[in-house]
Design a protein around this motif. Sequence first.
Motif, PDB file in Angstrom:
ATOM      1  N   ARG A 107       1.594  -0.356  -4.158  1.00 25.18           N
ATOM      2  CA  ARG A 107       0.124  -0.595  -4.372  1.00 25.18           C
ATOM      3  C   ARG A 107      -0.295  -2.045  -3.680  1.00 25.18           C
ATOM      4  O   ARG A 107       0.755  -2.486  -4.003  1.00 25.18           O
ATOM      5  CB  ARG A 107      -0.799  -0.288  -6.336  1.00 25.18           C
ATOM      6  N   ALA A 108      -1.331  -1.644  -2.974  1.00 23.63           N
ATOM      7  CA  ALA A 108      -2.044  -3.030  -2.287  1.00 23.63           C
ATOM      8  C   ALA A 108      -2.359  -4.485  -3.197  1.00 23.63           C
ATOM      9  O   ALA A 108      -2.738  -4.306  -3.993  1.00 23.63           O
ATOM     10  CB  ALA A 108      -2.914  -2.836  -0.932  1.00 23.63           C
TER      11      ALA A 108
ATOM     12  N   GLY B  41       1.127  -1.077  -0.105  1.00 23.70           N
ATOM     13  CA  GLY B  41      -0.168   0.178  -0.182  1.00 23.70           C
ATOM     14  C   GLY B  41       0.558   1.258   0.003  1.00 23.70           C
ATOM     15  O   GLY B  41       2.518   0.860   0.292  1.00 23.70           O
TER      16      GLY B  41
END
Length: 254
Positions: A68-69, A47
């Motif tokens: 990004r997760a 994240g």
Amino acid sequence: MVRVNTVSLITAVHPPSVPYLLDAYESLDAQELPEGWNWQWVVQEDGTAEAARSALPDDPRISYGCNRAGGPAVVRTTALMRATGGLIRNFDADDKLLPGALARDISHLVSDPSIGFTVSRCLDLLPDGGIKSWAHLDPAEGRLAQGAIMAQWQNNDWQLSVHPTTTCIRRELLLAVGGWMAMTTAEDTGMLLAANALADGWFIWEPSILYRKHEAQVTAQRYHTEPIERQARRDLIVARVNALASFLTPTSAA
């Protein structure tokens, strides 16, 4: 640039594990390495909140990044892009290394080029501070022949005889198996079994980590033990390992 005499520790971080990062760092900083060796801690956050950055000390041996997760497999494999070591070690954000852990990994992998990885015993660190040993289930110190971990896993009701979180692996072997297996959990199990399909390993009897048990850890979540998904992960790991092994089997001439 790959530094042969560096061991890179890969750590995936999600919010519940941030409070444990300082403990992890202190256990790493206390490691005594063989002469000429260094460590690099590659911390990758799942994240973009960057909650982990402020929890990390100012140490040039730490490489921080975020993405990004995507879950632990994505995070670990993304971190591999920044790892400079010839050896790569799993290191969960909420665990603590025990004295001598890295030195033992290095010693075995340097002295025996025929092994591709090491694994070792680990001790559970319970929420009340107690320590639990699983020594009665651990194998004896020694060589883990190609395919041995998979055979044991299948023949022991899917209970691994070694803990994948303790894996220290040669960089080339880790790259050859594609890093950590792209699954929601058990990505380190998939990586270890794939590596053992291609190479022998070595089991170190001396424990290398305190494996912290707490309610927020990934392996304590319902999705980790949900029967359908768990079986799907097992089937995929088995299929992948069998496929890798098939490339090592000599084919008869037509």
